[in-house]
Design an enzyme around this catalytic site. Structure first.
Site, PDB file in Angstrom:
ATOM      1  N   SER A 112       0.831  -1.197   0.000  1.00 53.85           N
ATOM      2  CA  SER A 112       0.000   0.000   0.000  1.00 53.85           C
ATOM      3  C   SER A 112       0.871   1.255   0.000  1.00 53.85           C
ATOM      4  O   SER A 112       1.679   1.447  -0.895  1.00 53.85           O
ATOM      5  CB  SER A 112      -0.955  -0.046   1.193  1.00 53.85           C
ATOM      6  OG  SER A 112      -1.938   0.951   1.095  1.00 53.85           O
ATOM      7  N   ASP A 148      -6.067  -3.280  -2.422  1.00 49.82           N
ATOM      8  CA  ASP A 148      -4.942  -3.047  -1.520  1.00 49.82           C
ATOM      9  C   ASP A 148      -4.226  -4.330  -1.105  1.00 49.82           C
ATOM     10  O   ASP A 148      -4.855  -5.316  -0.718  1.00 49.82           O
ATOM     11  CB  ASP A 148      -5.473  -2.345  -0.271  1.00 49.82           C
ATOM     12  CG  ASP A 148      -4.387  -1.675   0.541  1.00 49.82           C
ATOM     13  OD1 ASP A 148      -3.423  -2.363   0.912  1.00 49.82           O
ATOM     14  OD2 ASP A 148      -4.512  -0.471   0.810  1.00 49.82           O
TER      15      ASP A 148
END
Length: 324
Positions: free
Chosen positions: A63, A208
């Site tokens: 991320s 993500d």
């Protein structure tokens, strides 16, 4: 000798140096601050041209950690890191207010129930601008970035190792960063295509990387590529994973400001909407990202302790002080 060989001395030496950076949105400022200090000390020792990527054989990031990883390893016109560590905190301070615009009230709550809290347009435009057409195989040191393919319902880990062997894995760094940063309920999923060596298209439908590995430390030790010890023909053997050869620095992004705000009495009343949205946050996402990060830290600690090399592993994670 190639640049990649020059900056990966452990291919021929005794130690493998690994940097791992957690996910955590704007809290990426925390590992960025640590890396700024570390790089400044390395420059005092080795000169102003020293960069973080020169000292790590593998850098892994999830991320926001994936974005930091790309910034530290994407090449400039001279095949040197595009950014210094000291550039990253100002980058976050300048752009995060536009990536995560703050608003409140019924309209924001309705939007959060109908779709992602943020549209992600500014982030996508920004990442594409700074990373351009650079691809995974071009990084100045090897990197590992986890994502999760929502169509296949399985993790997908992008790595320089795989990109060197499989053409379809050699995605644009910008696509990888956007994909690994697409936190469910916060930013929209990311779709893109690559091509294999024969021109066949391959699709990715990514969210993500924190869904799979918010703390990517274990993935950074994946036994692939000549930088890792052991015979390539014997990588399946546990003996080939010589953990004592690793030096690991794992950087967390701090605990959520929502920590200790939830409790069992509250959670007992939550249905689907309660788990997905509470006071501007998503308790479910908070739970699985922090849980997975702590479990990986526990696993890493046990690994290094088992080979009596506890000092080879350093985890830096800030935690809120318990209120009395």
């Amino acid at each position: 000798m190639s640049l990649r060989e020059e900056i990966n001395p452990s291919s021929y030496g005794d130690k493998i140096t690994v940097l791992s950076i957690d996910g955590g949105g704007i809290r990426g400022i925390i590992p960025a601050t640590i890396l700024t200090f570390l790089e400044s000390k390395l420059q005092e020792l080795d000169g102003e041209e020293a960069r973080i990527a020169d000292y790590f054989d593998v850098i892994a990031g999830t991320s926001t950690g994936g974005l930091i990883t790309a910034m530290l390893t994407a090449p400039d016109q001279n095949k040197r890191p595009l950014y210094e560590a000291k550039d990253i905190v100002p980058f976050y301070l300048n752009h995060c207010p536009k990536i995560f615009p703050q608003s409140s009230g019924p309209l924001m709550r309705m939007r959060a129930l109908r779709g992602p809290k943020y549209d992600g347009k500014y982030l996508r435009k920004l990442v594409r601008k700074i990373l351009g057409t650079r691809r995974l195989h071009e990084t100045v040191t090897r990197i590992v970035v986890p994502t999760f393919d929502i169509k296949l319902l399985q993790p997908h880990v992008f790595s320089t190792f795989e990109a060197e062997m499989e053409f379809s894995e050699d995605a644009l760094l910008s696509d990888i960063c956007i994909g690994t940063s697409s936190a469910p309920t916060y930013l929209p999923a990311h779709h893109f295509k690559t091509k294999d060596s024969e021109g066949n298209e391959r699709e990715f439908h990514l969210v993500d990387g924190g869904v799979a590995a918010n703390n990517p430390a274990l993935l950074a030790m994946k036994p692939t590529g000549k930088v890792f010890p052991g015979s390539p023909d014997d990588l399946a053997s546990p003996q080939s994973l010589q953990y004592e050869k690793y030096l690991m620095l794992s950087l967390g992004t701090g605990t959520s400001k929502m920590e200790k705000k939830y409790n069992a009495k509250m959670a007992a009343k939550w249905g689907i909407l309660g788990w997905l949205y509470k006071d501007g946050h998503c308790p479910l996402v908070d739970a699985f990202t922090f849980a997975s990060g702590d479990m990986v830290d526990l696993h890493m600690s046990l690994i290094f302790r088992s080979v009596k090399c506890e000092h080879n592993y350093l985890r830096i994670q800030t935690r809120q002080q318990r209120r009395t």
